[in-house]
Design a protein around this motif. Structure first.
Motif, PDB file in Angstrom:
ATOM      1  N   PHE A  28       0.870  -1.081   0.070  1.00  0.00           N
ATOM      2  CA  PHE A  28      -0.102   0.119   0.048  1.00  0.00           C
ATOM      3  C   PHE A  28       0.925   1.116  -0.198  1.00  0.00           C
ATOM      4  O   PHE A  28       0.605   2.159  -0.985  1.00  0.00           O
ATOM      5  N   ARG A  29       1.855   1.298   1.004  1.00  0.00           N
ATOM      6  CA  ARG A  29       2.815   2.455   1.171  1.00  0.00           C
ATOM      7  C   ARG A  29       3.488   2.527  -0.510  1.00  0.00           C
ATOM      8  O   ARG A  29       3.560   3.580  -0.851  1.00  0.00           O
ATOM      9  N   TYR A  30       4.055   1.434  -1.046  1.00  0.00           N
ATOM     10  CA  TYR A  30       4.516   1.536  -2.217  1.00  0.00           C
ATOM     11  C   TYR A  30       3.577   2.249  -3.276  1.00  0.00           C
ATOM     12  O   TYR A  30       3.927   2.646  -4.196  1.00  0.00           O
ATOM     13  N   GLY A  31       2.567   1.558  -3.200  1.00  0.00           N
ATOM     14  CA  GLY A  31       1.523   2.084  -4.523  1.00  0.00           C
ATOM     15  C   GLY A  31       1.018   3.626  -4.152  1.00  0.00           C
ATOM     16  O   GLY A  31       1.093   4.404  -5.123  1.00  0.00           O
ATOM     17  N   LEU A  32       1.201   4.165  -2.867  1.00  0.00           N
ATOM     18  CA  LEU A  32       0.739   5.604  -2.836  1.00  0.00           C
ATOM     19  C   LEU A  32       1.998   6.067  -3.191  1.00  0.00           C
ATOM     20  O   LEU A  32       1.820   7.354  -3.831  1.00  0.00           O
ATOM     21  N   ASN A  33       3.172   5.648  -3.112  1.00  0.00           N
ATOM     22  CA  ASN A  33       4.633   6.453  -3.407  1.00  0.00           C
ATOM     23  C   ASN A  33       4.554   6.466  -4.891  1.00  0.00           C
ATOM     24  O   ASN A  33       4.999   7.618  -5.555  1.00  0.00           O
ATOM     25  N   HIS A  34       4.141   5.464  -5.286  1.00  0.00           N
ATOM     26  CA  HIS A  34       4.134   5.308  -6.991  1.00  0.00           C
ATOM     27  C   HIS A  34       3.171   6.548  -7.577  1.00  0.00           C
ATOM     28  O   HIS A  34       3.404   7.406  -8.473  1.00  0.00           O
ATOM     29  N   LEU A  35       1.915   6.639  -6.704  1.00  0.00           N
ATOM     30  CA  LEU A  35       1.008   7.538  -7.271  1.00  0.00           C
ATOM     31  C   LEU A  35       1.408   8.943  -6.955  1.00  0.00           C
ATOM     32  O   LEU A  35       1.506   9.922  -7.903  1.00  0.00           O
ATOM     33  N   LYS A  36       2.031   9.201  -5.726  1.00  0.00           N
ATOM     34  CA  LYS A  36       2.651  10.608  -5.413  1.00  0.00           C
ATOM     35  C   LYS A  36       3.890  10.902  -6.475  1.00  0.00           C
ATOM     36  O   LYS A  36       3.762  12.259  -6.855  1.00  0.00           O
ATOM     37  N   ASN A  37       4.495   9.967  -7.051  1.00  0.00           N
ATOM     38  CA  ASN A  37       5.657  10.502  -7.814  1.00  0.00           C
ATOM     39  C   ASN A  37       5.032  10.212  -9.261  1.00  0.00           C
ATOM     40  O   ASN A  37       6.034  10.374 -10.209  1.00  0.00           O
ATOM     41  N   SER A  38       3.948  10.059  -9.783  1.00  0.00           N
ATOM     42  CA  SER A  38       3.388   9.968 -11.244  1.00  0.00           C
ATOM     43  C   SER A  38       3.527  11.358 -11.534  1.00  0.00           C
ATOM     44  O   SER A  38       3.092  12.395 -11.203  1.00  0.00           O
ATOM     45  N   HIS A  39       4.303  11.423 -12.865  1.00  0.00           N
ATOM     46  CA  HIS A  39       4.398  12.686 -13.552  1.00  0.00           C
ATOM     47  C   HIS A  39       3.174  13.239 -13.762  1.00  0.00           C
ATOM     48  O   HIS A  39       2.843  14.577 -13.865  1.00  0.00           O
ATOM     49  N   ARG A  40       2.145  12.406 -14.234  1.00  0.00           N
ATOM     50  CA  ARG A  40       0.801  12.912 -14.617  1.00  0.00           C
ATOM     51  C   ARG A  40       0.097  13.536 -13.280  1.00  0.00           C
ATOM     52  O   ARG A  40      -0.882  14.506 -13.557  1.00  0.00           O
ATOM     53  N   LEU A  41       0.167  13.153 -12.125  1.00  0.00           N
ATOM     54  CA  LEU A  41      -0.531  13.512 -10.895  1.00  0.00           C
ATOM     55  C   LEU A  41       0.418  14.756 -10.582  1.00  0.00           C
ATOM     56  O   LEU A  41      -0.276  15.662 -10.122  1.00  0.00           O
ATOM     57  N   LYS A  42       1.713  14.774 -10.801  1.00  0.00           N
ATOM     58  CA  LYS A  42       2.143  15.925 -10.306  1.00  0.00           C
ATOM     59  C   LYS A  42       2.185  17.341 -10.945  1.00  0.00           C
ATOM     60  O   LYS A  42       2.003  18.211 -10.464  1.00  0.00           O
ATOM     61  N   GLN A  43       1.738  17.009 -12.243  1.00  0.00           N
ATOM     62  CA  GLN A  43       1.384  18.264 -13.122  1.00  0.00           C
ATOM     63  C   GLN A  43      -0.241  18.905 -12.231  1.00  0.00           C
ATOM     64  O   GLN A  43      -0.087  20.079 -12.266  1.00  0.00           O
ATOM     65  N   ILE A  44      -0.874  18.059 -11.720  1.00  0.00           N
ATOM     66  CA  ILE A  44      -2.202  18.551 -10.814  1.00  0.00           C
ATOM     67  C   ILE A  44      -1.636  19.418  -9.676  1.00  0.00           C
ATOM     68  O   ILE A  44      -2.190  20.158  -9.438  1.00  0.00           O
ATOM     69  N   THR A  45      -0.906  18.713  -8.712  1.00  0.00           N
ATOM     70  CA  THR A  45      -0.660  18.975  -7.325  1.00  0.00           C
ATOM     71  C   THR A  45       0.220  20.120  -7.512  1.00  0.00           C
ATOM     72  O   THR A  45       0.404  20.739  -6.430  1.00  0.00           O
ATOM     73  N   ASP A  46       1.257  20.319  -8.549  1.00  0.00           N
ATOM     74  CA  ASP A  46       2.242  21.408  -8.441  1.00  0.00           C
ATOM     75  C   ASP A  46       1.645  22.721  -8.849  1.00  0.00           C
ATOM     76  O   ASP A  46       2.368  23.372  -8.900  1.00  0.00           O
TER      77      ASP A  46
END
Length: 86
Positions: free
Chosen positions: A67-85
């Protein structure tokens, strides 16, 4: 982090929020299968880590790590970083 962002953000309209939710779901689907299974069971099915461990024939510690690794993958996703940045 992504879920916290969505709940605390002041997204102006439901269309934008729905687009972001769809993007998060797409990113979850792109996770490696062992991580995706745990993340989906935890988030969508709201199972406890112990229940997930029993269902996947894994130890609770393994499930917690996935679960922790899955969330880290999501957190580091380039697609999602565009939103949160923003």
């Amino acid at each position: 982090a992504i879920i916290n962002y969505l709940s605390k953000s002041k997204i102006e309209n439901d269309d934008n929020k729905n687009q972001i939710i769809d993007l998060v779901k797409d990113c979850i689907e792109e996770l490696p299968s062992n991580l995706k299974t745990v993340v989906k069971l935890r988030i969508y099915s709201k199972l406890t880590f112990r229940q997930i461990a029993e269902q996947t024939n894994s130890s609770t510690n393994t499930v917690l790590g996935r679960f922790r690794y899955g969330l880290n993958h999501l957190k580091n996703s380039h697609r999602l970083k565009q939103i949160t940045d923003r």
